[in-house]
Structures are given as structure tokens and as C-alpha cells.
Design a protein around this motif. Structure first.
Motif, PDB file in Angstrom:
ATOM      1  N   THR A 179       3.041   1.234   5.779  1.00 37.96           N
ATOM      2  CA  THR A 179       4.174   1.827   6.484  1.00 37.96           C
ATOM      3  C   THR A 179       5.157   0.745   6.890  1.00 37.96           C
ATOM      4  OG1 THR A 179       2.956   1.682   8.589  1.00 37.96           O
ATOM      5  CG2 THR A 179       2.834   3.767   7.370  1.00 37.96           C
ATOM      6  N   LYS A 180       6.415   1.129   7.037  1.00 42.38           N
ATOM      7  CA  LYS A 180       7.445   0.204   7.493  1.00 42.38           C
ATOM      8  C   LYS A 180       7.534   0.232   9.012  1.00 42.38           C
ATOM      9  CE  LYS A 180      10.150  -1.762   5.393  1.00 42.38           C
ATOM     10  NZ  LYS A 180      10.209  -3.144   4.858  1.00 42.38           N
ATOM     11  N   SER A 181       7.521  -0.958   9.606  1.00 45.45           N
ATOM     12  CA  SER A 181       7.641  -1.063  11.055  1.00 45.45           C
ATOM     13  C   SER A 181       9.116  -1.102  11.460  1.00 45.45           C
ATOM     14  CB  SER A 181       6.927  -2.328  11.549  1.00 45.45           C
ATOM     15  OG  SER A 181       5.558  -2.297  11.207  1.00 45.45           O
ATOM     16  N   ASP A 182       9.356  -0.941  12.755  1.00 48.88           N
ATOM     17  CA  ASP A 182      10.740  -0.929  13.249  1.00 48.88           C
ATOM     18  C   ASP A 182      11.449  -2.251  12.995  1.00 48.88           C
ATOM     19  OD1 ASP A 182      10.364   1.634  14.132  1.00 48.88           O
ATOM     20  OD2 ASP A 182       9.880   1.051  16.199  1.00 48.88           O
ATOM     21  N   ASP A 183      10.698  -3.355  12.946  1.00 48.61           N
ATOM     22  CA  ASP A 183      11.324  -4.658  12.738  1.00 48.61           C
ATOM     23  C   ASP A 183      11.502  -4.996  11.259  1.00 48.61           C
ATOM     24  OD1 ASP A 183       8.741  -5.103  11.954  1.00 48.61           O
ATOM     25  OD2 ASP A 183       8.321  -6.722  13.376  1.00 48.61           O
ATOM     26  N   GLY A 184      11.202  -4.048  10.361  1.00 48.65           N
ATOM     27  CA  GLY A 184      11.406  -4.262   8.938  1.00 48.65           C
ATOM     28  C   GLY A 184      10.201  -4.780   8.187  1.00 48.65           C
ATOM     29  N   THR A 185       9.162  -5.172   8.913  1.00 48.66           N
ATOM     30  CA  THR A 185       7.957  -5.637   8.244  1.00 48.66           C
ATOM     31  C   THR A 185       7.141  -4.437   7.749  1.00 48.66           C
ATOM     32  OG1 THR A 185       6.747  -5.685  10.337  1.00 48.66           O
ATOM     33  CG2 THR A 185       7.845  -7.717   9.654  1.00 48.66           C
ATOM     34  N   CYS A 186       6.121  -4.735   6.954  1.00 45.59           N
ATOM     35  CA  CYS A 186       5.228  -3.704   6.436  1.00 45.59           C
ATOM     36  C   CYS A 186       3.880  -3.814   7.132  1.00 45.59           C
ATOM     37  CB  CYS A 186       5.037  -3.868   4.931  1.00 45.59           C
ATOM     38  SG  CYS A 186       6.546  -3.731   3.957  1.00 45.59           S
ATOM     39  N   GLU A 187       3.336  -2.686   7.535  1.00 47.13           N
ATOM     40  CA  GLU A 187       2.024  -2.659   8.158  1.00 47.13           C
ATOM     41  C   GLU A 187       1.034  -2.001   7.211  1.00 47.13           C
ATOM     42  OE1 GLU A 187       0.452  -0.098  11.717  1.00 47.13           O
ATOM     43  OE2 GLU A 187       1.370  -1.919  12.550  1.00 47.13           O
ATOM     44  N   LEU A 188      -0.033  -2.712   6.897  1.00 53.19           N
ATOM     45  CA  LEU A 188      -1.061  -2.205   6.010  1.00 53.19           C
ATOM     46  C   LEU A 188      -2.301  -1.847   6.807  1.00 53.19           C
ATOM     47  CD1 LEU A 188       0.510  -4.756   4.490  1.00 53.19           C
ATOM     48  CD2 LEU A 188      -0.999  -4.094   2.622  1.00 53.19           C
ATOM     49  N   THR A 189      -2.852  -0.694   6.525  1.00 57.76           N
ATOM     50  CA  THR A 189      -4.125  -0.291   7.100  1.00 57.76           C
ATOM     51  C   THR A 189      -5.176  -0.425   6.006  1.00 57.76           C
ATOM     52  OG1 THR A 189      -3.006   1.271   8.558  1.00 57.76           O
ATOM     53  CG2 THR A 189      -5.381   1.529   8.286  1.00 57.76           C
ATOM     54  N   VAL A 190      -6.202  -1.227   6.274  1.00 57.14           N
ATOM     55  CA  VAL A 190      -7.151  -1.617   5.238  1.00 57.14           C
ATOM     56  C   VAL A 190      -8.573  -1.317   5.692  1.00 57.14           C
ATOM     57  CG1 VAL A 190      -7.823  -3.464   3.649  1.00 57.14           C
ATOM     58  CG2 VAL A 190      -5.570  -3.528   4.747  1.00 57.14           C
ATOM     59  N   ALA A 191      -9.346  -0.670   4.820  1.00 56.66           N
ATOM     60  CA  ALA A 191     -10.776  -0.472   5.058  1.00 56.66           C
ATOM     61  C   ALA A 191     -11.507  -1.589   4.325  1.00 56.66           C
ATOM     62  CB  ALA A 191     -11.223   0.893   4.540  1.00 56.66           C
ATOM     63  N   VAL A 192     -12.174  -2.449   5.092  1.00 62.34           N
ATOM     64  CA  VAL A 192     -12.795  -3.652   4.534  1.00 62.34           C
ATOM     65  C   VAL A 192     -14.310  -3.538   4.614  1.00 62.34           C
ATOM     66  CG1 VAL A 192     -12.951  -6.166   4.662  1.00 62.34           C
ATOM     67  CG2 VAL A 192     -10.819  -5.027   5.274  1.00 62.34           C
ATOM     68  N   GLY A 193     -15.001  -3.891   3.520  1.00 67.49           N
ATOM     69  CA  GLY A 193     -16.455  -3.910   3.519  1.00 67.49           C
ATOM     70  C   GLY A 193     -17.047  -2.728   2.777  1.00 67.49           C
TER      71      GLY A 193
END
Length: 480
Positions: A89-103
Motif C-alpha cells: 500500500t502507498k503511505s501518506d508520505d509517498g513510501t510503500c508499505e509491505l505486509t509480509v508473512a515470514v516463516g
């Protein structure tokens, strides 16, 4: 706090590896998330750990993947294996936020990662091949069979039939022959007249490296395997598992005994993640599939979100690697590490390699475009495996007022199972387009949302959404 990187790459196939091998050299902190335990993607899967003593048995292209992996490892990017990105998803500051399932499944944890730019290099998946009986035990895809061969040295037992069209069909037949397996029958579904249609693009093909490779594959297989060409219909039959395969040629139906049926009709871009991230899609009528709308650098309609490799359009491993390099250069420019002139100078060689790899591609795409009858099933043939939805169910839904794939979810639940439409989306679009007498582009595709892969309720409830929530879960805040 969330983990922070300049660049996050999703997928460690040729495109992702090439991008991540280049990006750190431009001063970008880079992380690569991949669902597999080792880098390589589908084409180079298990290349460093294959149980086959002579990797050349799987082809020179497969063995050459080791060099690409070595360049990636020397570059210094962070590699996170067994990691499934379920949201971008795109954050308000223009960066990208990734949600990751690890393991692994028994010990998965949900992580949040922030990146200034993201390259989605999730590659391709096999095209749906819905024929009567394709859900029977004993029926699987050529790609799945090849994964078992590469990673575990496993091969099927009994009477083996390969059916469909495309280079991978012939490649697997060759690989099976090299390891001493008998292939009882190969049914080629390439329609009559298709070679003549593709001949208008033959010049590029004849001057490409694909010509010699393809000719060698055909000769090796036809010398040892019975091949039936221009098959127009297929049906798998059996009580509880596959026992009989029926096929039609020149209007006559034939029946053969079979224990294993391996199906293949080419590959298509894996679009679920870019589509859920908000990237616009376009219909590629030549390859008969959806693909993200990208520019010459892999840029999508979402700022600082790029797609590289076969995920942006099917072009093969060598083209994917060149695409990954070009996209990494585009990110370096977008993040201010290099100016446009330096980017363009550095892109000269990857663009040359890309052009070389794409030479002859139009011939392949035309020749192996799946026949209409195999893309669009009828009657009680299952379309959505997750929910057991048949072609008849979708036709009835259209008759009742269903206008497109999203409405079909409400009418018959297709696309709402664990795969989230990956294995039925193309078929649903084309069935509705046929019934409504519209183009697939006019009908559209599923509207996708996160998570794009299944989560447990416990994982969903524990998902950190802010730095405060992340700390509250007790999750580590050290870099992955």
C-alpha cells in the motif's frame, strides 16, 4: 519501528535477482522477499540444491541460473526466504508499505516493511487449462511436474501423457527422456493453420537463438515419443482418479489408458499483487491474458511501484533479467541516486540484451496462442476449482444479469476461494465476454484486495498496522 529500505523487491526469479544484484551498487539499501527457501524462481528453482547430479539434464538455461544467483549474493542485498508479501500500500508520505508473512506455516509472523520504491518481480503462472476431469487425481500441470523434478528428482509412475502446447511441454518431455523416463504420448493442441499464421513473424524467429533450441527439442521428442498433432478436444475420465483420456482429432474421438496427464497451455503474468496494489491492467490480445500497464522502465500507474520480468508480460528468463536491470536503473533515477543521462547510458546494454531476447517472441506468441475451445470451456466443466463453479453456472449467471467477474462473485462465488481467482480469473472473463458478445477488455477482471494470499484469523488479528501496534505485539524491530 517498521523496517525501512530504499528498495524492496518481491520475487527472487531472474528479474528480481537481476534488479537486486544491480541496485546496491547505486547506494540503495535493498531487500528481496521470496516465497521459496532458495533464490532462483521457477525457471532456476533448486539450481543450487537439485538432487540431479548433472544439472545439464534439465537444460543449459537452468544450470546458468547459478551465475545469476552468485551475482545477487555478492551484491549484498538482504534476502528474506519463505516470505509471502500479502499487501503493498502507498503511505501518506509517498513510501510503500509491505505486509509480509515470514516463516513456515507453523511459525509464520507478520512483518511490516517500508520502502521508498518497490519492484514486483513475481513472475508468471501457468494458464488455466479447464477440460472435463482436470480436477481428478493424476491430472496436474507440466509446470508442477517440472518443479517436482527440479527440487526433488521426483517423476511420475505409470502411463504418462503430456497434452497442450508451448515450449515448456516439449522441454519437460525432453527432460523426462534424459532421466530415463518413458513418455507414452504427447498430444499437441496447436490448431491447424497456426504455423502459417505465425510465419509472418518467422524472420525474427529464424534469426533468434530460440530457433535452434526449439528445433532440437522437437527432434529429440518426436524421435522417442508418439506425437499426435492438431488435437481439438480433451477429457480426463476415471472413478476417483485418472484412468482414461479421450481426445479428438479430425472429428474422431480416441481413448487411451493413462495414469498421469500433464497439461500445459503456456504461462501468463501473475497479476494479483500488482492489481491489488492499484496498478491498472490491460488486455493483451496476442497472448490472450491480462498484464499490468507498464512503461519502458517497468513503471506502473502507481508512483514508485514497478513490475519487472514475466509479471509485466511473458517474455522468458533472459528478457526478464534484462527487464530487472532496467527497472533497477529506473528506481535509482527515481530516488535521486543517478540522473536521467546516467540511467540511459547504463541502460544501453540491458536494452540490447532485451531486444535480443525478444527477437522471435511474436512468432511464439502467435503459434502457441491457445485455441478458443481450450480457453473457454462449456457445460459441467469446472472453472473455479476452489468453489466448484462450472462453466454452465457462469453462463446461467450472465443470463440472470451478471455483467462481469466481480458480479460473478456474488452470483456464484467464483474467485472467492483460497487462490483469489488466480486459476479461474482468465476463464471467467472470457466466458462472460463470449456470452455478452464483448471483448475481454470491456468485461474486465476481478477487483482484488489484500490479503492476496490466505491468512489465518490469528495472523490477521495480530497484524501490526502502526509502529505502536508493532511494538505491542512484541515483534522484533531488528532488520530482517
Amino acid at each position: 519501528m517498521s523496517r525501512r529500505y530504499d528498495l524492496a523487491v518481491v520475487g527472487a526469479g531472474p528479474a528480481g535477482l537481476a534488479a537486486a544484484a544491480l541496485a546496491p551498487g547505486y547506494g540503495m539499501s535493498t531487500v528481496v522477499f521470496d516465497e521459496q527457501r532458495a533464490p532462483g524462481g521457477q525457471i532456476h528453482r533448486g539450481v543450487l540444491s537439485s538432487p540431479l547430479a548433472q544439472k545439464e539434464m534439465l537444460g543449459d538455461d537452468y544450470a546458468q541460473g547459478a551465475a545469476l544467483i552468485e551475482r545477487f549474493r555478492r551484491a549484498g542485498a538482504t534476502h528474506v526466504p519463505s516470505a509471502t508479501v500479502i499487501g503493498v500500500t502507498k503511505s501518506d508520505d509517498g513510501t510503500c508499505e509491505l505486509t509480509v508473512a515470514v516463516g513456515g506455516e507453523s511459525s509464520r509472523r507478520i512483518e511490516t516493511v517500508v520502502a521508498d520504491a518497490v519492484i514486483l518481480a513475481t513472475g508468471a503462472q501457468e494458464r488455466p487449462f479447464p477440460i472435463p476431469g482436470w480436477t481428478l487425481p493424476g491430472v496436474m500441470t507440466v509446470g508442477a511436474a517440472q518443479v517436482l523434478l527440479k527440487t526433488s528428482g521426483m517423476v511420475p509412475a505409470g502411463r504418462i501423457v503430456l497434452a497442450g502446447a508451448g515450449p515448456l511441454l516439449w522441454l519437460l518431455a525432453t527432460q523426462y527422456l534424459k532421466v530415463g523416463l518413458t513418455v507414452d504420448l504427447l498430444l499437441d493442441t496447436t490448431p491447424k493453420g497456426r504455423y502459417a499464421e505465425a510465419a509472418t513473424h518467422a524472420l525474427g524467429f529464424l534469426t533468434s537463438e530460440y530457433f535452434a533450441r526449439g528445433l532440437r527439442l522437437l527432434r529429440e521428442v518426436k524421435a522417442q515419443v508418439k506425437v499426435v498433432e492438431h488435437v481439438t478436444a480433451l477429457a480426463a475420465e476415471g472413478e476417483g482418479r485418472l484412468t482414461t483420456l479421450r481426445y479428438e482429432k479430425d472429428g474422431t474421438t480416441h481413448a487411451v489408458e493413462a495414469d498421469v496427464l500433464l497439461l500445459h497451455h503456456g504461462v501468463v503474468p501473475g497479476i494479483n499483487l500488482p492489481a491489488a496494489a492499484g496498478c491498472a491492467l490491460r488486455w493483451n490480445d496476442i497472448q490472450a491474458c491480462w498484464e499490468p500497464t507498464v512503461d519502458d522502465w517497468g513503471g506502473t500507474t502507481v508512483p514508485n511501484l514497478f513490475v519487472a520480468g514475466d509479471g509485466a508480460g511473458i517474455s522468458g528468463a533472459e528478457a526478464a533479467a534484462a527487464s530487472g536491470q532496467l527497472t533497477a536503473l529506473a528506481v535509482a533515477n527515481a530516488l535521486g541516486r543517478i540522473d536521467a543521462r546516467a540511467r540511459d547510458l547504463a541502460a544501453a546494454e540491458p536494452r540490447k540484451n532485451l531486444a535480443s531476447a525478444m527477437r522471435g517472441r511474436r512468432f511464439f506468441d502467435t503459434l502457441y496462442r491457445p485455441a478458443y475451445a481450450f480457453r473457454i470451456p462449456k457445460g459441467d466443466t469446472i472453472v473455479c476449482r476452489c468453489e466448484g463453479v462450472t462453466a454452465h453456472d457462469i453462463v446461467a449467471a450472465v443470463a440472470a444479469g451478471c455483467a462481469g467477474p466481480n458480479q460473478a462473485k456474488a452470483f456464484v462465488r467464483c474467485g472467492m476461494g483460497p487462490c483469489q481467482g488466480r486459476f479461474c480469473g482468465l476463464t471467467v472473463t472470457e466466458i462472460i465476454a463470449r456470452e455478452r458478445k464483448l471483448s475481454p477488455a470491456a468485461v474486465g477482471y476481478y477487483r482484488l484486495r489484500f490479503p492476496v494470499k490466505p491468512l489465518t484469523l490469528g495472523e490477521l488479528a495480530a497484524m501490526p498496522t502502526t509502529d505502536l501496534a508493532l511494538r505491542a505485539t512484541g515483534a522484533s524491530t531488528e532488520p530482517l
